[in-house]
Write a protein that holds these residues in place. Structure first.
Motif, PDB file in Angstrom:
ATOM      1  N   UNK A 444      78.357  34.032  34.344  1.00  0.00           N
ATOM      2  CA  UNK A 444      79.379  34.679  35.167  1.00  0.00           C
ATOM      3  C   UNK A 444      78.750  35.241  36.432  1.00  0.00           C
ATOM      4  N   UNK A 445      77.511  35.676  36.338  1.00  0.00           N
ATOM      5  CA  UNK A 445      76.801  36.186  37.513  1.00  0.00           C
ATOM      6  C   UNK A 445      76.653  35.104  38.573  1.00  0.00           C
ATOM      7  N   UNK A 446      76.294  33.906  38.151  1.00  0.00           N
ATOM      8  CA  UNK A 446      76.146  32.781  39.084  1.00  0.00           C
ATOM      9  C   UNK A 446      77.493  32.422  39.700  1.00  0.00           C
ATOM     10  N   UNK A 447      78.518  32.350  38.869  1.00  0.00           N
ATOM     11  CA  UNK A 447      79.844  31.966  39.367  1.00  0.00           C
ATOM     12  C   UNK A 447      80.428  33.019  40.298  1.00  0.00           C
ATOM     13  N   UNK A 448      80.209  34.289  39.973  1.00  0.00           N
ATOM     14  CA  UNK A 448      80.721  35.362  40.825  1.00  0.00           C
ATOM     15  C   UNK A 448      80.042  35.363  42.183  1.00  0.00           C
ATOM     16  N   UNK A 449      78.750  35.095  42.204  1.00  0.00           N
ATOM     17  CA  UNK A 449      78.035  35.021  43.483  1.00  0.00           C
ATOM     18  C   UNK A 449      78.600  33.902  44.348  1.00  0.00           C
ATOM     19  N   UNK A 450      78.848  32.775  43.737  1.00  0.00           N
ATOM     20  CA  UNK A 450      79.406  31.652  44.495  1.00  0.00           C
ATOM     21  C   UNK A 450      80.796  31.986  45.025  1.00  0.00           C
ATOM     22  N   UNK A 451      81.582  32.633  44.175  1.00  0.00           N
ATOM     23  CA  UNK A 451      82.939  32.999  44.581  1.00  0.00           C
ATOM     24  C   UNK A 451      82.917  33.982  45.754  1.00  0.00           C
ATOM     25  N   UNK A 452      82.014  34.948  45.722  1.00  0.00           N
ATOM     26  CA  UNK A 452      81.906  35.914  46.820  1.00  0.00           C
ATOM     27  C   UNK A 452      81.497  35.224  48.119  1.00  0.00           C
ATOM     28  N   UNK A 453      80.618  34.254  47.986  1.00  0.00           N
ATOM     29  CA  UNK A 453      80.177  33.508  49.168  1.00  0.00           C
ATOM     30  C   UNK A 453      81.312  32.667  49.735  1.00  0.00           C
ATOM     31  N   UNK A 454      82.031  31.979  48.857  1.00  0.00           N
ATOM     32  CA  UNK A 454      83.120  31.125  49.322  1.00  0.00           C
ATOM     33  C   UNK A 454      84.248  31.948  49.944  1.00  0.00           C
ATOM     34  N   UNK A 455      84.467  33.149  49.440  1.00  0.00           N
ATOM     35  CA  UNK A 455      85.522  34.011  49.989  1.00  0.00           C
ATOM     36  C   UNK A 455      85.093  34.711  51.275  1.00  0.00           C
ATOM     37  N   UNK A 456      83.802  34.659  51.580  1.00  0.00           N
ATOM     38  CA  UNK A 456      83.310  35.316  52.781  1.00  0.00           C
ATOM     39  C   UNK A 456      82.845  36.739  52.551  1.00  0.00           C
ATOM     40  N   UNK A 457      82.877  37.207  51.297  1.00  0.00           N
ATOM     41  CA  UNK A 457      82.393  38.560  51.003  1.00  0.00           C
ATOM     42  C   UNK A 457      80.880  38.645  51.147  1.00  0.00           C
ATOM     43  N   UNK A 458      80.206  37.540  50.874  1.00  0.00           N
ATOM     44  CA  UNK A 458      78.763  37.455  51.057  1.00  0.00           C
ATOM     45  C   UNK A 458      78.460  36.462  52.179  1.00  0.00           C
ATOM     46  N   UNK A 459      77.415  36.763  52.939  1.00  0.00           N
ATOM     47  CA  UNK A 459      76.935  35.802  53.912  1.00  0.00           C
ATOM     48  C   UNK A 459      76.055  34.765  53.243  1.00  0.00           C
ATOM     49  N   UNK A 460      75.737  33.707  53.976  1.00  0.00           N
ATOM     50  CA  UNK A 460      74.922  32.626  53.412  1.00  0.00           C
ATOM     51  C   UNK A 460      73.539  33.113  53.007  1.00  0.00           C
ATOM     52  N   UNK A 461      72.975  34.013  53.811  1.00  0.00           N
ATOM     53  CA  UNK A 461      71.631  34.503  53.514  1.00  0.00           C
ATOM     54  C   UNK A 461      71.594  35.237  52.172  1.00  0.00           C
ATOM     55  N   UNK A 462      72.593  36.088  51.938  1.00  0.00           N
ATOM     56  CA  UNK A 462      72.622  36.827  50.678  1.00  0.00           C
ATOM     57  C   UNK A 462      72.859  35.897  49.497  1.00  0.00           C
ATOM     58  N   UNK A 463      73.741  34.905  49.698  1.00  0.00           N
ATOM     59  CA  UNK A 463      74.007  33.949  48.626  1.00  0.00           C
ATOM     60  C   UNK A 463      72.753  33.140  48.300  1.00  0.00           C
ATOM     61  N   UNK A 464      72.040  32.700  49.330  1.00  0.00           N
ATOM     62  CA  UNK A 464      70.811  31.940  49.105  1.00  0.00           C
ATOM     63  C   UNK A 464      69.785  32.760  48.328  1.00  0.00           C
ATOM     64  N   UNK A 465      69.722  34.051  48.609  1.00  0.00           N
ATOM     65  CA  UNK A 465      68.792  34.917  47.884  1.00  0.00           C
ATOM     66  C   UNK A 465      69.161  34.993  46.403  1.00  0.00           C
TER      67      UNK A 465
END
Length: 764
Positions: A444-465
């Motif tokens: 769920x941690x992996x999926x939530x990170x992806x979802x935040x990135x796709x929604x724009x809540x996270x930037x690409x740099x944070x998602x890559x980290x």
């Protein structure tokens, strides 16, 4: 007035927004009670039927809905429950039903394999010789529900007896008559109860009739249908075929059934020619499979209407049903929620609901002329023309390269044995090397990170980290477990085809274009709408980072061209071969980029290679020729020391072992555990002289395989395979498994491999 009727063969189970999947998984997780589960499933089922009624379909199928799989439903209905599941008779409990599909802590799940040449997986019924009995009449229950709750006079659907027999396992050829004699009375009982209930039509699906069956098999089919007709003479049987043209047309026409359904999309040429030359019985209804039930493009309504007019010259219109070519199980539900697609693409699409609208338009167009549906026909023509003329389908930087492919593009520099020595010298792998197939648990941690990135809540740099954190964690876990060849875990990937399609030119993606693959596993196949081209490296960043964390070799992981082809909805204006070569040329550049970045092992997965096989054996050689070439086009430009791996799922290896060898991959891993190691027997009669890993445990079941179980699988494989070429691995990726379960399973696998090494290489 004599009128053509509109028909339907089957509707997607999953719901417009995957309500079916969510209900299933909530029940499995213990979040809802069984009564709530049944109530929610009924609501979904009735909603689907009501939609078809409102669209205006005359012959609505009932009984096509399932909690997991229609072949599993049939096995349950006949009491075909292996002894290991401790069934004691009567109506089969849901717990037993799902244990057969998914396994449990004490019993391995039933085998799962592809439904003909589609990407849908069915549960293989197991016949163990015990007396069979009808546990419940599921088609009758479905008919009553539709009639009582929606006023629908449904058409019960079930898998036909011969197809069910041929797709079951557990009996040898000499036991086939006994199996038939057990099953036919159960079909008779079902049909007699339907007849007594007042059912007019029942649909028996017999797609096996389009495969390369023998004359003797056709005689068996005639015997079976004679028994069914004599037992329920007032019940009308629609014998439904699909996926290709029928093999024994004249014999089929003589069967004592009241209707025959033919595929005029994938079997158009042969079925139409037979219709013209042999004719069609005056006392039967023809189900005209007119709209493609396996792809997502709009039909050309003008062309389809002309085809109906041609067919009506041989079959009176009051004996014609216009319908999809097969069940709509294989396409998404509706395009109405697709708000992000370019209009040029969306307007050219037709999912299940839109395909049923097309059927209605064609019925109206035939009876009243196109003037009554002028808008539908005009919009259809406009949408198809716009896509055909688009820049995406006419890229000048793609077509010339495909046309310039030459023989040397398909070959490595050295034969396998010579380059394998070089690879071993460089990689220094131990005897019986251990590895995994590619993916690790997507929590769920992996999926939530992806979802935040796709929604724009996270930037690409944070998602890559966040992806790097997962890679680092699992590299450490692999070190601790003691694996020999690592993977980076594929945490950045939602789906093995979708990931690459998003990074290549010529692909489009939907928001809700889900289809069922197996059980609750749903996928959103990419849509190849234009010419495929390489844009930028797709996997290099993650692979290089993973390799920087360990001295063990880390595999670069990409999906092969034939699998991307077979697991996508592809454009229908080019041949499958042409599209495969476009994909292969794009992936070739990715392989070269991985090699240039220092990745020494590259796995090009082809789990869907077999499912692309034509249903008629006469057409196999042509398909396998260009499919093998597409793989080699992807992989042949690497250095001798770069080791190429591939992976295949549920592969009936003996069917085309020579072609698999022709892929010229240095190592192949094959999914075998659910078939209880039966694939091993193939190597008794067929040699395989390249690196190979037989899956030593089933990753689809929520259980931890024991050390003894894995050891047994290794020992069986070593009996028939060259030990120096034998690899040890799970049978598929670990994406859907839990972390603790994955680690424990791999620890048992490495322990079993360690013992096997000691036994084969005794201490001095």
């Amino acid at each position: 007035m004599s009128v053509i009727k509109s028909g339907q063969l089957g509707y997607p189970r999953i719901g417009e927004r995957r309500e079916w999947k969510k209900t299933l998984e909530a029940f499995w997780a213990g979040k809802i009670k069984e009564t709530d589960f049944l109530d929610q499933m009924e609501q979904i089922r009735l909603f689907h039927l009501q939609k078809q009624k409102e669209i205006g379909i005359d012959l609505i199928p009932v009984g096509d809905f399932s909690f997991y799989d229609h072949m599993l439903d049939m096995a349950i209905m006949f009491g075909m429950i292996p002894e290991r599941f401790n069934y004691n008779g009567g109506v089969v409990p849901l717990q037993t039903y799902f244990s057969m599909a998914r396994g449990n802590q004490t019993a391995v799940a039933c085998e799962m394999t592809k439904w003909f040449n589609t990407n849908y997986h069915y549960i293989v019924p197991e016949y163990e010789g015990a007396k069979l009995t009808l546990t419940e009449n599921k088609p009758l229950n479905a008919y009553r529900e539709a009639k009582e709750k929606l006023g629908i006079e449904g058409k019960p659907v079930l898998v036909g007896p011969y197809t069910f027999i041929k797709l079951s396992k557990g009996y040898v050829r000499t036991q086939l008559p006994a199996f038939i004699l057990q099953l036919v009375p159960l079909y008779v009982q079902i049909l007699q109860e339907l007849e007594k209930e007042g059912v007019e039509w029942v649909q028996l699906d017999e797609p096996f009739l389009v495969t390369s069956i023998t004359k003797e098999e056709m005689k068996t089919i005639a015997y079976i249908y004679k028994q069914l007709h004599e037992a329920a003479p007032k019940l009308c049987i629609m014998l439904q075929t699909y996926f290709d043209s029928v093999e024994w047309y004249s014999d089929l026409m003589k069967l004592p059934v009241q209707g025959i359904g033919l595929d005029f999309v994938h079997g158009l040429v042969e079925n139409l020619q037979n219709l013209k030359t042999v004719g069609f019985p005056y006392d039967k209804v023809l189900g005209v499979g007119l709209v493609d039930g396996r792809n997502v493009w709009r039909s050309n309504l003008h062309e389809k209407l002309e085809l109906v007019k041609t067919i009506s010259n041989f079959v009176p219109q009051d004996r014609l049903w216009l319908q999809p070519s097969c069940s709509l199980l294989h396409v998404p539900v509706t395009t109405k929620y697709e708000t992000k697609l370019e209009l040029e693409i969306k307007n050219a699409l037709a999912f299940a609901d839109e395909k049923l609208d097309e059927i209605i338009s064609l019925v109206k167009g035939f009876h009243c002329g196109e003037s009554t549906v002028v808008e539908a026909f005009a919009n259809n023509e406009k949408a198809l023309n716009q896509l055909a003329q688009s820049q995406a389908r006419n890229r000048s930087n793609v077509h010339p390269f495909v046309n310039q492919i030459q023989a040397h593009h398909f070959h490595r520099n050295l034969p396998f044995r010579e380059r394998y020595k070089k690879q071993q010298s460089l990689l220094k792998l131990p005897f019986l090397p251990t590895t995994t197939i590619g993916s690790f648990p997507q929590t769920s941690e992996v999926r939530q990170a992806r979802q935040k990135w796709r929604k724009g809540d996270w930037g690409t740099e944070r998602y890559d980290e966040s992806i790097k954190e997962q890679i680092k964690k699992w590299i450490k876990i692999q070190e601790e477990i003691g694996l020999d060849v690592f993977v980076h875990g594929e945490f950045e990937r939602t789906d093995m085809v979708e990931f690459f399609g998003e990074k290549l030119g010529g692909f489009a993606f939907t928001q809700y274009g889900w289809v069922q693959s197996y059980g609750s596993r749903c996928v959103r196949p990419p849509i190849i709408y234009g010419d495929v081209e390489f844009l930028d490296p797709m996997t290099v960043k993650e692979s290089v980072y993973a390799q920087s964390l360990t001295n063990k070799p880390v595999k670069g992981m990409i999906t092969g061209p034939v699998t991307i082809l077979n697991w996508s909805f592809i454009r229908n204006d080019l041949s499958r071969q042409q599209v495969a070569y476009q994909i292969a040329l794009a992936l070739r550049k990715e392989v070269e980029a991985l090699e240039a970045a220092g990745i020494k092992i590259i796995q090009v997965d082809e789990p869907a290679l077999r499912e692309g096989l034509p249903l008629k054996k006469a057409a196999w050689n042509d398909y396998l020729d260009w499919a093998v070439k597409a793989f080699r086009l992807t992989t042949s430009s690497v250095k001798d020391t770069t080791q190429i791996h591939t992976h295949m799922c549920y592969c009936e290896f003996h069917d085309f072992i020579d072609s698999i060898s022709e892929l010229d991959a240095d190592v192949i891993s094959i999914e075998t555990s659910r078939s209880h190691g039966e694939l091993v027997s193939s190597f008794t009669d067929h040699s395989y002289n390249k690196g190979i890993g037989l899956g030593v445990y089933d990753i689809h079941s929520p259980r931890i395989p024991s050390f003894e179980e894995i050891t047994n699988m290794i020992e069986r494989g070593l009996q028939v395979l060259e030990p120096t070429l034998f690899w040890i691995n799970p049978d598929c990726g670990l994406k859907t498994r839990g972390i603790e379960e994955t680690i424990a399973s791999l620890q048992n696998m490495v322990a079993a491999a360690t013992i096997a090494r000691k036994q084969l290489i005794p201490s001095p």
